[in-house]
Write a protein that holds these residues in place. Structure first.
Motif, PDB file in Angstrom:
ATOM      1  N   ASN B 255       0.837  -1.208   0.000  1.00  0.00           N
ATOM      2  CA  ASN B 255       0.000   0.000   0.000  1.00  0.00           C
ATOM      3  C   ASN B 255       0.872   1.259   0.000  1.00  0.00           C
ATOM      4  O   ASN B 255       2.089   1.179   0.157  1.00  0.00           O
ATOM      5  N   PRO B 256       0.264   2.439  -0.216  1.00  0.00           N
ATOM      6  CA  PRO B 256       1.068   3.665  -0.302  1.00  0.00           C
ATOM      7  C   PRO B 256       1.905   3.934   0.958  1.00  0.00           C
ATOM      8  O   PRO B 256       2.939   4.595   0.889  1.00  0.00           O
ATOM      9  N   ALA B 257       1.470   3.383   2.110  1.00  0.00           N
ATOM     10  CA  ALA B 257       2.235   3.584   3.347  1.00  0.00           C
ATOM     11  C   ALA B 257       3.456   2.669   3.392  1.00  0.00           C
ATOM     12  O   ALA B 257       4.237   2.736   4.342  1.00  0.00           O
ATOM     13  N   MET B 290      -9.578  -4.846   6.383  1.00  0.00           N
ATOM     14  CA  MET B 290      -8.160  -5.060   6.043  1.00  0.00           C
ATOM     15  C   MET B 290      -7.262  -4.170   6.932  1.00  0.00           C
ATOM     16  O   MET B 290      -7.737  -3.245   7.573  1.00  0.00           O
ATOM     17  N   HIS B 291      -5.962  -4.456   6.900  1.00  0.00           N
ATOM     18  CA  HIS B 291      -5.037  -3.792   7.830  1.00  0.00           C
ATOM     19  C   HIS B 291      -4.969  -2.285   7.628  1.00  0.00           C
ATOM     20  O   HIS B 291      -4.622  -1.551   8.555  1.00  0.00           O
ATOM     21  N   ASP B 292      -5.313  -1.839   6.408  1.00  0.00           N
ATOM     22  CA  ASP B 292      -5.269  -0.398   6.163  1.00  0.00           C
ATOM     23  C   ASP B 292      -6.661   0.176   5.938  1.00  0.00           C
ATOM     24  O   ASP B 292      -6.807   1.315   5.495  1.00  0.00           O
ATOM     25  N   GLY B 293      -7.680  -0.617   6.207  1.00  0.00           N
ATOM     26  CA  GLY B 293      -9.049  -0.131   6.059  1.00  0.00           C
ATOM     27  C   GLY B 293      -9.400   0.225   4.627  1.00  0.00           C
ATOM     28  O   GLY B 293     -10.298   1.033   4.382  1.00  0.00           O
ATOM     29  N   SER B 294      -8.720  -0.386   3.663  1.00  0.00           N
ATOM     30  CA  SER B 294      -8.916   0.024   2.274  1.00  0.00           C
ATOM     31  C   SER B 294     -10.150  -0.617   1.622  1.00  0.00           C
ATOM     32  O   SER B 294     -10.522  -0.255   0.519  1.00  0.00           O
ATOM     33  N   TYR B 295     -10.783  -1.559   2.300  1.00  0.00           N
ATOM     34  CA  TYR B 295     -11.997  -2.184   1.763  1.00  0.00           C
ATOM     35  C   TYR B 295     -13.179  -1.735   2.598  1.00  0.00           C
ATOM     36  O   TYR B 295     -13.268  -2.058   3.785  1.00  0.00           O
TER      37      TYR B 295
END
Lengths: 281, 340
Positions: B255-257, B290-295
């Motif tokens: 991801n971007p992070a 998901m771990h980055d809340g992207s969904y």
């Protein structure tokens, strides 16, 4: 299950070997204890050992903050913070027998800015000791124990603990350097080998021969002061000299192992003062 | 006739009177007992019949009512952050199964953003490791991470101890919880654990069906979904916690992070992009995923899995989603004992 777990977290490379080593260590411990305990009236007589950690940078006395030093890469730097753990202390007698300082009395956080922390003191049976062993850092087992057993210097609120990747920081050195783009450098070195997956192990054993500069003779009620010189310049210029420009911030990563190897060799025995009267300290 | 009516009326009035008297008595009684909580006695840690043995070592931290109450107060205590603005409960909101519902990643102190989605706080007594990367292996040490993280609460444990010592209430509460005077970071962390250990979610429809409570049964659709779940999902999202607590890469990519997950803990190449398998309990309250809340939706999550090896038709997808509905535990999210 517990044995299995601990065998895995001990300096693990090969699990099977580890288990054998652990078993051997446990057996050794028991046999060592037996040797230590019986009769000998001297066993019950105790004296004191006081270690003295004297910080120097090459040929100069460490001055926190104010002084500028130069490393092998010709970079200038200052030292504002220098803290590290000493633990698992052992003393070896002339006849080769070993006295192990009770584990929970052998954790010391040495902080260059705190005068009191530079003199770890502990009781030992009377006798003459020719070798001093300790770990720079905190053993893997303690890194996995319940917080109730993390007392005193081991409290996780001392700024020497990684909260996100649970484990102690063994050595923290920070300061300023124009070689770093931010103007600062940070070395936070830790890594106890991992809880259930093998990871970096920067636990470093240091063995100091006391015979050349004066064995430690411990008499009842008296103190033997073992004076160590700690050359902090070796953190940068030890076995693997490195430049601050290239490594201004080293924490949990591969390069940390080089720095740990470097500082493992920074301790040197300078002299011992035996039969010191113990003042009301 | 009139008389009879009157007599009946007076009878009704009498009943009313008794009723009102009864209510007043009840209120007075409750007031006397000082606290509504007293009505249901403190039960401590209770393991549901369909749950395995917990992992947490309770011998090192005996749960008491005073300890739980102290832990709760600390959990909602802004003094735990550097500028006394946010508490644990700011990002772990009870109504959303203790997540920061609606936030892809959590907002910490001064609205700084982290890189990961706040995990729900539930059933922690069974956790073998904590956080998306499993970097912490003991519940008592888990609170240190958000407290000291510069983008979360950005405070030092030692400073919190000083703040609590100066506070009027805390010295007494610590004494009540631990028997002797004294506020230490160890005690604070243990009290927080006591509160979090009791955040147990085991009252979902799934749980009641499993335990055969009140003859509750799955609908045909839920049952079909349950069978599909067991076929396709149960390996990683193992019952009854709905996670096997392993770390896996499900193909989300970097991801971007630039978050490599488990790799940052072990530095093993094989752990790159692996994250803890999250529980499927309470999904209704814990979006985004998901771990980055992207969904943002479960439909999107299901699509992601179907782009891999799992092939499901629309009906099957609907059935699985119907089964997942049975893992929602409304009672947990509404429990007054846990809410701020």
């Amino acid at each position: 299950m517990r044995y299995y777990l601990y065998s895995r977290i001990f300096y693990s490379y090969n699990m099977k070997n580890n288990f054998i080593i652990l078993l051997a260590a446990v057996c050794f411990l028991f046999s060592a204890c037996k040797k230590d305990n019986p009769i000998s009236s001297t066993e019950n007589q105790r004296g004191r050992v006081k270690l003295k950690f004297d910080h120097i940078v090459g040929g100069r006395v460490l001055q926190l903050g104010s002084a500028t030093y130069t490393n092998a890469a010709a970079e200038n730097y200052s030292i504002e913070t220098l803290r590290y753990y000493i633990s698992n202390i052992k003393l070896t007698r002339q006849d080769g027998t070993v006295y192990t300082v009770p584990k929970d009395s052998s954790y010391f956080l040495i902080d260059a800015s705190v005068e009191n922390s530079l003199f770890p003191k502990f009781q030992v049976p009377v006798g003459t000791y020719t070798k001093l062993d300790f770990i720079v850092g905190v053993d893997s087992l303690k890194n996995t124990e319940d917080i109730a057993s993390r007392l005193g210097d081991l409290s996780v609120d001392k700024g020497m603990y990684w909260s996100w990747n649970s484990g102690y920081i063994f050595l923290k050195m920070e300061g300023k350097s124009a070689a770093s783009s931010s103007g600062n450098y940070h070395f936070h070195i830790g890594g106890f080998g991992g809880y259930n997956t093998q990871t970096i192990n920067n636990i470093k054993a240091v063995s100091v021969d006391l015979t050349k500069a004066g064995s430690s003779a411990v008499q009842e009620g008296l103190s033997s002061d073992i004076h160590l010189m700690v050359d902090v310049s070796l953190v940068l210029d030890g076995k693997t000299p490195f430049s601050i420009k290239e490594h201004p911030s080293v924490m949990f990563g591969e390069f940390s192992t080089s720095i740990a190897d470097n500082y493992q060799a920074m301790f040197r025995h300078d002299h011992t003062h035996n039969f010191q009267k113990i003042a009301g300290e | 006739m009139t008389i009879r009516t009157t007599s009946r009326r007076s009878q009704v009035n009498k009943q009313h009177l008794y009723c009102i008297l009864g209510i007043i008595l009840a209120i007075v009684a409750c007031r006397k007992s000082d606290d509504w909580v007293d009505i249901s006695p403190f039960m401590g840690f209770q393991k549901a019949r369909n749950f395995p043995e917990p992992v947490y070592n309770f011998a090192t931290n005996k749960i008491t009512e005073a300890g739980f109450n102290l832990g709760k107060k600390l959990f909602y205590e802004p003094l735990l952050s550097r500028n006394n603005t946010i508490s644990c409960g700011s990002c772990h909101i009870s109504y959303y199964a203790f997540t920061h519902h609606g936030h892809t990643v959590s907002h910490g102190i001064e609205d700084k953003e982290g890189i990961r989605n706040a995990l729900p706080i539930m059933n922690l007594a069974w956790n073998e490791s904590f956080f998306w990367d499993g970097g912490v292996h003991n519940l008592d040490l888990s609170s240190v991470a958000p407290i000291e993280n510069p983008v979360e609460m950005d405070e030092k444990l030692s400073n919190i101890v000083l703040k609590l010592q100066k506070n009027k209430e805390y010295p007494g509460l610590f004494k009540a919880a631990f028997g002797t005077e004294g506020i230490s970071s160890e005690r604070m962390l243990k009290a927080l654990s006591q509160f979090m250990l009791l955040l147990i979610s085991d009252q979902s429809k799934y749980d009641k069906v499993q335990r055969g409570e009140g003859g509750m049964l799955f609908t045909a659709e839920e049952q079909a979904g349950y069978l599909l779940f067991k076929k396709h999902c149960n390996t990683c999202h193992s019952e009854p916690l709905f996670t096997d607590q392993s770390f896996r890469d499900i193909g989300l990519g970097l991801n971007p992070a630039k978050d490599y997950g488990r790799y940052d803990i072990t530095l093993h190449e094989r752990d790159k992009l692996k994250f803890k398998v999250p529980s499927l309990r309470n999904l209704k309250y814990t979006a985004p995923y998901m771990h980055d809340g992207s969904y943002l939706t479960l439909a999107a999550v299901m699509q992601q899995f179907q782009s891999g090896s799992i092939k499901l038709n629309n009906e099957e997808t609907t059935q699985i989603l119907a089964f997942l509905e049975t893992l929602n535990d409304a009672q947990f999210t509404l429990d007054k004992r846990f809410a701020e």
